[in-house]
Scaffold this motif. Structure first.
Motif, PDB file in Angstrom:
ATOM      1  N   GLN A 186     -26.343  17.183  18.329  1.00  0.00           N
ATOM      2  CA  GLN A 186     -25.424  16.067  18.167  1.00  0.00           C
ATOM      3  C   GLN A 186     -24.587  16.231  16.905  1.00  0.00           C
ATOM      4  O   GLN A 186     -23.379  15.958  16.898  1.00  0.00           O
ATOM      5  CB  GLN A 186     -26.208  14.744  18.104  1.00  0.00           C
ATOM      6  CG  GLN A 186     -26.843  14.337  19.415  1.00  0.00           C
ATOM      7  CD  GLN A 186     -27.775  13.146  19.266  1.00  0.00           C
ATOM      8  OE1 GLN A 186     -28.350  12.914  18.187  1.00  0.00           O
ATOM      9  NE2 GLN A 186     -27.943  12.389  20.339  1.00  0.00           N
TER      10      GLN A 186
ATOM     11  N   LYS B 207     -21.637  18.514  17.396  1.00  0.00           N
ATOM     12  CA  LYS B 207     -20.530  17.882  18.125  1.00  0.00           C
ATOM     13  C   LYS B 207     -19.787  16.874  17.251  1.00  0.00           C
ATOM     14  O   LYS B 207     -18.587  16.646  17.436  1.00  0.00           O
ATOM     15  CB  LYS B 207     -21.061  17.189  19.379  1.00  0.00           C
ATOM     16  CG  LYS B 207     -21.544  18.122  20.455  1.00  0.00           C
ATOM     17  CD  LYS B 207     -21.995  17.352  21.688  1.00  0.00           C
ATOM     18  CE  LYS B 207     -22.462  18.291  22.791  1.00  0.00           C
ATOM     19  NZ  LYS B 207     -22.886  17.556  24.014  1.00  0.00           N
ATOM     20  N   ALA B 208     -20.501  16.263  16.318  1.00  0.00           N
ATOM     21  CA  ALA B 208     -19.899  15.230  15.482  1.00  0.00           C
ATOM     22  C   ALA B 208     -19.056  15.801  14.359  1.00  0.00           C
ATOM     23  O   ALA B 208     -18.128  15.135  13.867  1.00  0.00           O
ATOM     24  CB  ALA B 208     -20.983  14.329  14.888  1.00  0.00           C
TER      25      ALA B 208
ATOM     26  N   SER C 240      -8.811  11.385  19.325  1.00  0.00           N
ATOM     27  CA  SER C 240     -10.250  11.139  19.245  1.00  0.00           C
ATOM     28  C   SER C 240     -11.026  12.441  19.286  1.00  0.00           C
ATOM     29  O   SER C 240     -10.798  13.292  20.153  1.00  0.00           O
ATOM     30  CB  SER C 240     -10.695  10.234  20.404  1.00  0.00           C
ATOM     31  OG  SER C 240     -10.171   8.936  20.236  1.00  0.00           O
ATOM     32  N   GLU C 241     -11.907  12.606  18.336  1.00  0.00           N
ATOM     33  CA  GLU C 241     -12.746  13.789  18.229  1.00  0.00           C
ATOM     34  C   GLU C 241     -14.158  13.362  17.872  1.00  0.00           C
ATOM     35  O   GLU C 241     -14.395  12.243  17.432  1.00  0.00           O
ATOM     36  CB  GLU C 241     -12.231  14.726  17.134  1.00  0.00           C
ATOM     37  CG  GLU C 241     -10.856  15.298  17.345  1.00  0.00           C
ATOM     38  CD  GLU C 241     -10.480  16.225  16.199  1.00  0.00           C
ATOM     39  OE1 GLU C 241     -10.767  17.431  16.291  1.00  0.00           O
ATOM     40  OE2 GLU C 241      -9.923  15.733  15.204  1.00  0.00           O
TER      41      GLU C 241
ATOM     42  N   LEU D 214     -18.501  13.180  18.434  1.00  0.00           N
ATOM     43  CA  LEU D 214     -19.600  12.999  19.377  1.00  0.00           C
ATOM     44  C   LEU D 214     -19.446  11.694  20.146  1.00  0.00           C
ATOM     45  O   LEU D 214     -19.395  10.620  19.531  1.00  0.00           O
ATOM     46  CB  LEU D 214     -20.919  13.005  18.602  1.00  0.00           C
ATOM     47  CG  LEU D 214     -22.185  12.659  19.363  1.00  0.00           C
ATOM     48  CD1 LEU D 214     -22.509  13.750  20.394  1.00  0.00           C
ATOM     49  CD2 LEU D 214     -23.359  12.482  18.393  1.00  0.00           C
ATOM     50  N   PRO D 215     -19.383  11.725  21.487  1.00  0.00           N
ATOM     51  CA  PRO D 215     -19.308  10.490  22.266  1.00  0.00           C
ATOM     52  C   PRO D 215     -20.589   9.663  22.103  1.00  0.00           C
ATOM     53  O   PRO D 215     -21.699  10.201  22.190  1.00  0.00           O
ATOM     54  CB  PRO D 215     -19.159  10.980  23.709  1.00  0.00           C
ATOM     55  CG  PRO D 215     -18.636  12.386  23.591  1.00  0.00           C
ATOM     56  CD  PRO D 215     -19.268  12.924  22.347  1.00  0.00           C
TER      57      PRO D 215
ATOM     58  N   THR E 141     -16.569   5.168  22.622  1.00  0.00           N
ATOM     59  CA  THR E 141     -16.405   5.352  21.179  1.00  0.00           C
ATOM     60  C   THR E 141     -16.973   6.716  20.773  1.00  0.00           C
ATOM     61  O   THR E 141     -17.881   7.234  21.419  1.00  0.00           O
ATOM     62  CB  THR E 141     -17.116   4.205  20.429  1.00  0.00           C
ATOM     63  OG1 THR E 141     -16.517   2.963  20.825  1.00  0.00           O
ATOM     64  CG2 THR E 141     -17.038   4.362  18.938  1.00  0.00           C
ATOM     65  N   ARG E 142     -16.428   7.278  19.699  1.00  0.00           N
ATOM     66  CA  ARG E 142     -16.936   8.537  19.165  1.00  0.00           C
ATOM     67  C   ARG E 142     -17.287   8.372  17.686  1.00  0.00           C
ATOM     68  O   ARG E 142     -16.673   7.561  16.984  1.00  0.00           O
ATOM     69  CB  ARG E 142     -15.898   9.652  19.310  1.00  0.00           C
ATOM     70  CG  ARG E 142     -15.648  10.089  20.752  1.00  0.00           C
ATOM     71  CD  ARG E 142     -14.530  11.106  20.838  1.00  0.00           C
ATOM     72  NE  ARG E 142     -14.272  11.517  22.207  1.00  0.00           N
ATOM     73  CZ  ARG E 142     -14.744  12.627  22.785  1.00  0.00           C
ATOM     74  NH1 ARG E 142     -15.506  13.456  22.058  1.00  0.00           N
ATOM     75  NH2 ARG E 142     -14.471  12.924  24.025  1.00  0.00           N
TER      76      ARG E 142
ATOM     77  N   ALA F 116     -17.792  10.735  14.126  1.00  0.00           N
ATOM     78  CA  ALA F 116     -17.417  12.050  13.612  1.00  0.00           C
ATOM     79  C   ALA F 116     -17.549  12.057  12.099  1.00  0.00           C
ATOM     80  O   ALA F 116     -17.504  11.010  11.454  1.00  0.00           O
ATOM     81  CB  ALA F 116     -15.979  12.390  14.017  1.00  0.00           C
TER      82      ALA F 116
END
Length: 375
Positions: free
Chosen positions: A243, A246-247, A270-271, A273-274, A316-317, A319
């Motif tokens: 995770q 990805k974040a 938007s970038e 981790l979902p 939402t993500r 990061a």
């Protein structure tokens, strides 16, 4: 404020808690340098008016009538000249968008300074702020002002630009239970832009920061950003290695991106981790971090807004850039939802040798109570 009141505010916070550029590239322009330091924005930060409308997706349940009464009481304490200084047309969009994380000595504010008010008027001005926000939100306002008092006494330079008298209040439009109006309050490391329309309210853009991160009043430790910082760092502390990968953003980001003067509505792509990929416990942690910002507002509007953000939680993500260390240089954390945008960063200034917090909370569909700017 009396010493007793200060300790109460400090205890409450301990217990409960930019001329910028968009995009995911390096941003340094909102880094506060203090009155003597200038820095990238000191005295040169500019604001370009956006043609704001009144069609934003405001939160419901606002305590508009109470705010109208408090503002009326405040204005009644002013001379005609002071009223002219403190009040503006609601259509004065450029003034409405003039807020900053810099001290007012670097970036002049609209409205009237607390230092220019009588004791009665100053008390009435702070009563307006107290009505607009929650108990926790007001305790944070006071603690940020106390941090600025600390800088006034302990900064390495430019001390006259610090202090709680260098915070400003401005009223836009005629306060009304039916017609739109706005109340603006802010100074160094603080901006509250609350727009009311009937029984609805917009509570963004909101800037919250503090320098230093922590200080003492007598035997009491004051941490103005404790609630916001603790809940944000908890999100990233909970991530697994996969995770975390990805974040993490590839860009180096040194300060907030969507700060003062950035009202184009063009938020970074938007970038990260979902939130949909997080566990139930982690999702709740993200919602708690969002709530730490939203609940600065008075309870009715805050409840409505938080419900809206929760409905978009899976879209939402989260990061981060650089690192996630509490005291790390340029630690940068972000929550980016369909509407909610939150940034928290450790930044450095010339006023103290340590990093300190900058944070911003924006609503993509409701800044200034307007659907424009929007994406």
């Amino acid at each position: 404020m009396t010493a007793a009141a200060l300790v109460v505010a400090a205890l409450a916070l301990t217990a409960c808690g930019t001329d910028s550029s968009t995009g995911t590239t390096t941003s340094t322009s909102s880094r506060a340098q203090g009155p003597a330091g200038g820095g990238a924005g000191g005295g040169r930060q500019t604001f370009t008016a956006v043609d704001l409308d009144t069609d934003g997706e405001n939160a419901s349940g606002a305590n508009t009538a109470d705010v109208v009464t408090a503002v009326g009481t405040f204005l009644a304490t002013l001379s005609d000249e002071q009223k002219d200084t403190a009040t503006f047309d609601f259509t004065d969009n450029q003034s409405r968008q003039t807020w900053s994380n810099f001290p007012a000595s670097n970036v002049p504010r609209k409205g009237i300074a607390l230092s220019d008010l009588s004791e009665a008027s100053r008390s009435a001005a702070m009563a307006v702020v107290k009505t607009m926000v929650s108990a926790e939100g007001y305790a944070q306002v006071e603690a940020i002002q106390r941090a600025d008092d600390w800088l006034q006494a302990n900064s390495t330079g430019g001390n006259d630009g610090f202090g709680d008298g260098n915070y400003y209040i401005a009223v836009y439009g005629t306060p009304s239970a039916t017609e739109p109006f706005m109340v603006q309050f802010g100074g160094h490391h603080l901006a509250r832009n609350y727009t009311y329309k009937g029984d609805t309210a917009s509570v963004t853009p909101a800037f919250t920061g503090t320098e230093p991160k922590t200080f003492t009043v007598g035997d009491t430790t004051v941490e103005p950003m404790k609630g916001k910082a603790d809940t944000a760092f908890a999100v990233f502390d909970s991530l697994t290695d996969d995770q975390d990968a990805k974040a993490k953003l590839s860009a180096t980001i040194n300060d907030i991106l969507m700060g003062p003067g950035v009202d184009s509505g063009k938020f970074p792509t938007s970038e990260g981790l979902p939130v949909s990929e997080l566990s139930a416990e982690q999702k709740q942690s993200v919602l708690t971090a969002i709530a730490a910002w939203v609940k600065d507002a008075a309870p009715g509007a805050a409840t409505s807004l938080l419900s809206t953000y929760e409905s978009g939680l899976d879209q939402t993500r989260v990061a981060y850039a650089n690192n996630t260390s509490v005291d790390g240089e340029s630690t940068y954390l972000r929550i980016d939802g369909p509407r909610v945008w939150i940034e928290l960063v450790n930044t450095r200034s010339r006023s103290t040798p340590d990093v300190h917090y900058h944070g911003v909370f924006r609503d993509k569909n409701d800044d200034y109570g307007s659907s424009n700017p929007s994406t």
